[in-house]
Design an enzyme around this catalytic site. Structure first.
Site, PDB file in Angstrom:
ATOM      1  N   ASN A   7     -64.859 -44.638  41.022  1.00 32.95           N
ATOM      2  CA  ASN A   7     -64.828 -46.081  41.259  1.00 32.95           C
ATOM      3  C   ASN A   7     -65.786 -46.692  40.247  1.00 32.95           C
ATOM      4  O   ASN A   7     -67.004 -46.673  40.422  1.00 32.95           O
ATOM      5  CB  ASN A   7     -65.274 -46.354  42.698  1.00 32.95           C
ATOM      6  CG  ASN A   7     -65.239 -47.827  43.027  1.00 32.95           C
ATOM      7  OD1 ASN A   7     -65.035 -48.675  42.144  1.00 32.95           O
ATOM      8  ND2 ASN A   7     -65.470 -48.142  44.292  1.00 32.95           N
ATOM      9  N   ARG A 243     -69.850 -65.396  49.436  1.00 32.48           N
ATOM     10  CA  ARG A 243     -68.637 -66.171  49.101  1.00 32.48           C
ATOM     11  C   ARG A 243     -68.241 -67.064  50.265  1.00 32.48           C
ATOM     12  O   ARG A 243     -68.322 -66.652  51.425  1.00 32.48           O
ATOM     13  CB  ARG A 243     -67.478 -65.215  48.805  1.00 32.48           C
ATOM     14  CG  ARG A 243     -67.626 -64.490  47.492  1.00 32.48           C
ATOM     15  CD  ARG A 243     -66.524 -63.453  47.320  1.00 32.48           C
ATOM     16  NE  ARG A 243     -67.094 -62.133  47.138  1.00 32.48           N
ATOM     17  CZ  ARG A 243     -66.428 -61.002  47.242  1.00 32.48           C
ATOM     18  NH1 ARG A 243     -65.149 -61.003  47.539  1.00 32.48           N
ATOM     19  NH2 ARG A 243     -67.030 -59.850  47.064  1.00 32.48           N
ATOM     20  N   GLU A 386     -62.666 -45.228  51.686  1.00 33.94           N
ATOM     21  CA  GLU A 386     -61.769 -45.563  50.579  1.00 33.94           C
ATOM     22  C   GLU A 386     -61.634 -44.396  49.596  1.00 33.94           C
ATOM     23  O   GLU A 386     -60.560 -44.162  49.046  1.00 33.94           O
ATOM     24  CB  GLU A 386     -62.267 -46.829  49.872  1.00 33.94           C
ATOM     25  CG  GLU A 386     -62.003 -48.063  50.733  1.00 33.94           C
ATOM     26  CD  GLU A 386     -62.799 -49.271  50.323  1.00 33.94           C
ATOM     27  OE1 GLU A 386     -64.023 -49.279  50.608  1.00 33.94           O
ATOM     28  OE2 GLU A 386     -62.231 -50.197  49.742  1.00 33.94           O
TER      29      GLU A 386
END
Ligand code: ADP
Length: 401
Positions: A7, A243, A386
């Site tokens: 990743n 965010r 993941e």
């Protein structure tokens, strides 16, 4: 044989090495602050007796090329990967697959060119992912390499859910549409939920809530995603660490005119200075929860706004799915914050959602059921993984070829 998962971020490289046969983890590593004098690398792996061991390095890592070299050296030093010929395949996380990729693919020049073409849609992520792919391919040219896309799972979302109500030519000419992210995590926990409930995933409606620093919800019907909260970019939807998630787009025009903020400043405001941080000055949910418990009113407000937005998405996705069998909480916040889970399920009893507040406070590494006995909807806490999912999908592609 072994499977390596990479990743590659803009300033970091996370990697995990798996045994191909059962996908058990042999080693996990992280190289941080690439390109910075304070960079560091660490690798954890169990020694032959099963004890967890750790290697660390503090030498500066100038770029991704050097990071891959450091990774190879550390894997070799740990004895977990002595030679790259032991690798059956390498899986790369790629953030944006646009409309081109509905599933993981074996990487070749055409795939690299397609990922490159998608850079404008993910200017921070895809170049870093590509860098990892290119450098790895130079070192291991004969090992099959697979790209696993964050967006792929969401490609089943129907047109009426992925299109924005904008002039249609913006979709045709500029590919403005919902793509969704965290797809690897949503698909992993949905499959885990079905296995836990001992039902075929094809018969289940599931809402998955991936709540980490970035956060997104997905509505999954029979194993296929039909809607998700992140949009064209990972800014839309739920409240996140820094965010904003959903907001009236006209706020941007207003702020542009009234405060004179330019495009880059507005971008930074919404992506880096908003969300939990904007409301209470902190973006880490652990710190916020502690502050809220000690009576800090801004922290309480941040927690309430976060959980209320989550509750609205649960309701919206119950409607989109026409009812839900299971709701899954995952990600750092979803797996650990009993408070967020309680606040977001509060008042939903008439929709068949009954939380067992005692069970909700339990902690365990495996799947935790947190619904009350009379709940129509199963409420599950499922740790996401993941890297495992990327390894699994990589293996699937290799076996197919
Ligand atoms: P990322 O999106 O970077 O992978 P994670 O999934 O690791 O993020 O989630 C990070 C978030 O999880 C942070 O807000 C962190 O505070 C929160 N978190 C981790 N542990 C706890 C905890 N015990 N209680 C509340 N929040 C937690």
């Amino acid at each position: 044989m072994k499977i390596l998962v990479l990743n590659s971020g803009s300033s970091s490289l996370k990697f995990q090495l798996f045994i191909k046969e059962d996908l058990s983890v042999l080693a996990s590593g992280l190289i941080e602050q690439i390109g910075n004098s304070s960079s560091g690398a660490s690798l954890s792996f169990p020694d032959p007796s099963g004890l967890e061991k750790k290697l660390t390095r503090n030498d500066p890592v100038a770029d991704h090329r050097q990071a891959i070299k450091v990774m190879a050296e550390m894997l070799q030093e740990s004895g977990t990967l002595v030679d790259t010929s032991e690798l059956a395949g390498i899986g790369h996380r790629v953030v944006h697959g646009g409309e081109a990729f509905h599933q993981p693919v074996r990487i070749d020049d055409t795939v690299i060119a397609a990922i490159e073409e998608l850079v404008p849609l993910a200017p921070l992520h895809n170049p870093a992912n590509l860098m990892g792919i290119r450098v790895t391919m130079e070192h291991t040219a004969n090992t099959p390499q697979v790209a696993v896309f964050d967006t792929a799972f969401h490609q089943s979302i129907p047109e009426h859910a992925y299109l924005y109500a904008l002039p249609y030519n913006l979709y045709e000419e500029h590919k403005v549409r919902r793509y969704g992210f965290h797809g690897t995590s949503h698909s992993f926990v949905a499959r885990r939920a079905a296995a836990h409930l001992k039902k075929p995933i094809a018969e289940l409606n599931i809402i998955t809530l991936h709540l980490g620093n970035g956060a997104s919800a997905a509505a999954i019907c029979g194993g296929k995603c039909i809607d998700t909260s992140m949009g064209m970019t990972p800014l839309e939807g739920l409240v996140m660490g820094t965010r904003s998630g959903d907001l009236d787009p006209a706020i941007l025009f207003y702020l542009g005119r009234e405060s004179g903020l330019d495009m880059d400043e507005l971008d930074s405001l919404l992506n880096k200075e908003s969300g939990l941080k904007g409301i209470c000055g902190e973006n880490d949910m652990r710190t916020i929860s502690q502050a809220a418990e000690q009576g800090d009113s801004q922290a309480k407000l941040a927690l309430t706004i976060f959980s209320y937005r989550l509750k609205k998405y649960i309701g919206a996705y119950m409607a989109a799915l026409g009812g839900v069998d299971a709701i899954v909480f995952t990600g750092g916040i979803g797996e650990n914050s009993a408070m967020v889970r309680e606040l977001s399920c509060q008042g939903l009893e008439r929709l068949g959602i009954h939380l067992d507040t005692e069970r909700n406070r339990l902690r365990q590494k495996e799947i935790l059921e947190i619904h009350a006995a009379d709940s129509r909807v199963s409420l599950l806490v499922i740790p996401t993984d993941e890297e495992y999912e990327i390894a699994r999908q990589t293996l699937q592609v290799i076996n197919k070829d």
